[in-house]
Write a protein that holds these residues in place. Structure first.
Motif, PDB file in Angstrom:
ATOM      1  N   SER A 122       0.488   0.388 -10.834  1.00 43.96           N
ATOM      2  CA  SER A 122       1.863   0.727 -11.284  1.00 43.96           C
ATOM      3  C   SER A 122       2.958   0.314 -10.441  1.00 43.96           C
ATOM      4  O   SER A 122       2.687  -0.029  -9.030  1.00 43.96           O
ATOM      5  N   TYR A 123       4.018  -0.234 -10.772  1.00 48.18           N
ATOM      6  CA  TYR A 123       5.171  -0.690  -9.659  1.00 48.18           C
ATOM      7  C   TYR A 123       5.454   0.364  -8.625  1.00 48.18           C
ATOM      8  O   TYR A 123       5.323   0.054  -7.464  1.00 48.18           O
ATOM      9  N   ALA A 124       5.548   1.377  -9.159  1.00 51.97           N
ATOM     10  CA  ALA A 124       6.026   2.778  -8.198  1.00 51.97           C
ATOM     11  C   ALA A 124       4.803   2.938  -6.960  1.00 51.97           C
ATOM     12  O   ALA A 124       5.109   3.061  -5.924  1.00 51.97           O
ATOM     13  N   GLY A 125       3.438   2.897  -7.613  1.00 52.47           N
ATOM     14  CA  GLY A 125       2.390   3.019  -6.589  1.00 52.47           C
ATOM     15  C   GLY A 125       2.139   1.770  -5.786  1.00 52.47           C
ATOM     16  O   GLY A 125       1.959   1.978  -4.715  1.00 52.47           O
ATOM     17  N   ALA A 126       2.333   0.415  -6.210  1.00 51.93           N
ATOM     18  CA  ALA A 126       2.330  -0.709  -5.434  1.00 51.93           C
ATOM     19  C   ALA A 126       3.354  -0.677  -4.338  1.00 51.93           C
ATOM     20  O   ALA A 126       3.010  -0.699  -3.256  1.00 51.93           O
ATOM     21  N   LYS A 127       4.612  -0.281  -4.830  1.00 61.58           N
ATOM     22  CA  LYS A 127       5.737  -0.159  -3.718  1.00 61.58           C
ATOM     23  C   LYS A 127       5.442   0.969  -2.558  1.00 61.58           C
ATOM     24  O   LYS A 127       5.350   0.559  -1.483  1.00 61.58           O
ATOM     25  N   ALA A 128       4.921   1.817  -3.068  1.00 64.33           N
ATOM     26  CA  ALA A 128       4.573   2.907  -1.964  1.00 64.33           C
ATOM     27  C   ALA A 128       3.395   2.563  -1.045  1.00 64.33           C
ATOM     28  O   ALA A 128       3.422   2.839   0.242  1.00 64.33           O
ATOM     29  N   THR A 129       2.556   1.784  -1.626  1.00 62.54           N
ATOM     30  CA  THR A 129       1.306   1.171  -1.039  1.00 62.54           C
ATOM     31  C   THR A 129       1.948  -0.025   0.022  1.00 62.54           C
ATOM     32  O   THR A 129       1.417   0.171   1.272  1.00 62.54           O
ATOM     33  N   MET A 130       2.850  -0.469  -0.304  1.00 66.77           N
ATOM     34  CA  MET A 130       3.458  -1.644   0.466  1.00 66.77           C
ATOM     35  C   MET A 130       3.985  -0.758   1.628  1.00 66.77           C
ATOM     36  O   MET A 130       3.895  -1.455   2.971  1.00 66.77           O
TER      37      MET A 130
END
Length: 231
Positions: free
Chosen positions: A107-115
């Motif tokens: 998901s976008y939210a999960g990806a951004k947090a992972t970044m």
């Protein structure tokens, strides 16, 4: 924390990134992360405006923005030698992992947090954890812009780990997946050529020449031209 830059300020940032970030020395790590964060912040705003259509998604993005604010305030723009800094880092990592556990990087939210988590490890010079998290995003978002940012940062982490062969392959992958239209293509080419300087100067020269020909307006092209004079 969001930053708006004039064209002149953006040029200064690009020049600093070209001259310093790609040396991959720890003292310049914050420049790399700050530039990427500024670019990606715009995507967050767009994502919120275009996709928030339920109370649950509002809560998720509210948490994400709070997480990003913590990263900017306590890590990216903080004094790493100040009292309480390491405690802030540890607390952020714990909080980010909880968020990612509830929001997969696909998901976008999960990806951004992972970044953000990967950026934190990068600033801490924990290259392996930085690489692992960047690569999760690169794999989950293969073909989109966030994936390209993750991929080139993963290459940076690999190079800091001393694995220049894997880093070179990662830079090459940027072209395989995203092509020359990617805004990160000049940087990837420059880094490939820089690595080749220590292996085959003729190959390095040909890559620098490709960079100056295909991306004449890029600050990396100016650097490539200067390197051609010394090879």
């Amino acid at each position: 924390m969001k930053l708006e830059h004039t064209d002149g300020e953006k040029l200064v940032i690009n020049e600093k990134a070209a001259r310093h970030v790609d040396l991959f020395v720890g003292k310049y790590a914050k420049i790399l992360i700050a530039v990427v964060a500024v670019v990606v912040v715009a995507l967050i705003v767009f994502g919120i405006v275009s996709t928030v259509n339920s109370r649950n998604s509002e809560r998720i993005y509210s948490e994400l923005l709070s997480l990003e604010n913590d990263f900017n305030t306590n890590i990216a723009y903080a004094d790493s030698t100040s009292e309480g800094y390491q405690g802030n880092v540890d607390a952020f990592i714990e909080r980010a992992n909880i968020f990612i556990g509830a929001n997969d990087p696909s998901s976008y939210a999960g990806a951004k947090a992972t970044m953000l988590l990967a950026d934190t490890y990068f600033l801490e010079e924990d290259w392996q954890n930085a690489y692992d998290n960047y690569q999760r995003v690169a794999d989950s978002h293969n073909g989109d812009y966030l994936g390209s940012v993750a991929l080139i940062n993963a290459a940076a982490a690999l190079e800091n780990m001393g694995d220049t062969d894997a880093a070179y392959d990662a830079y090459s992958s940027l072209f395989d997946v995203y092509g020359s239209s990617s805004p990160l293509a000049p940087r990837a080419l420059f880094n490939q050529a820089r690595i080749e300087e220590g292996r085959d100067t003729e190959v390095a020269r040909s890559i620098y020449e490709q960079l100056t020909t295909e991306f004449p307006s890029s600050s990396y092209s100016a650097l490539a031209a200067s390197r051609l004079l010394t090879l």
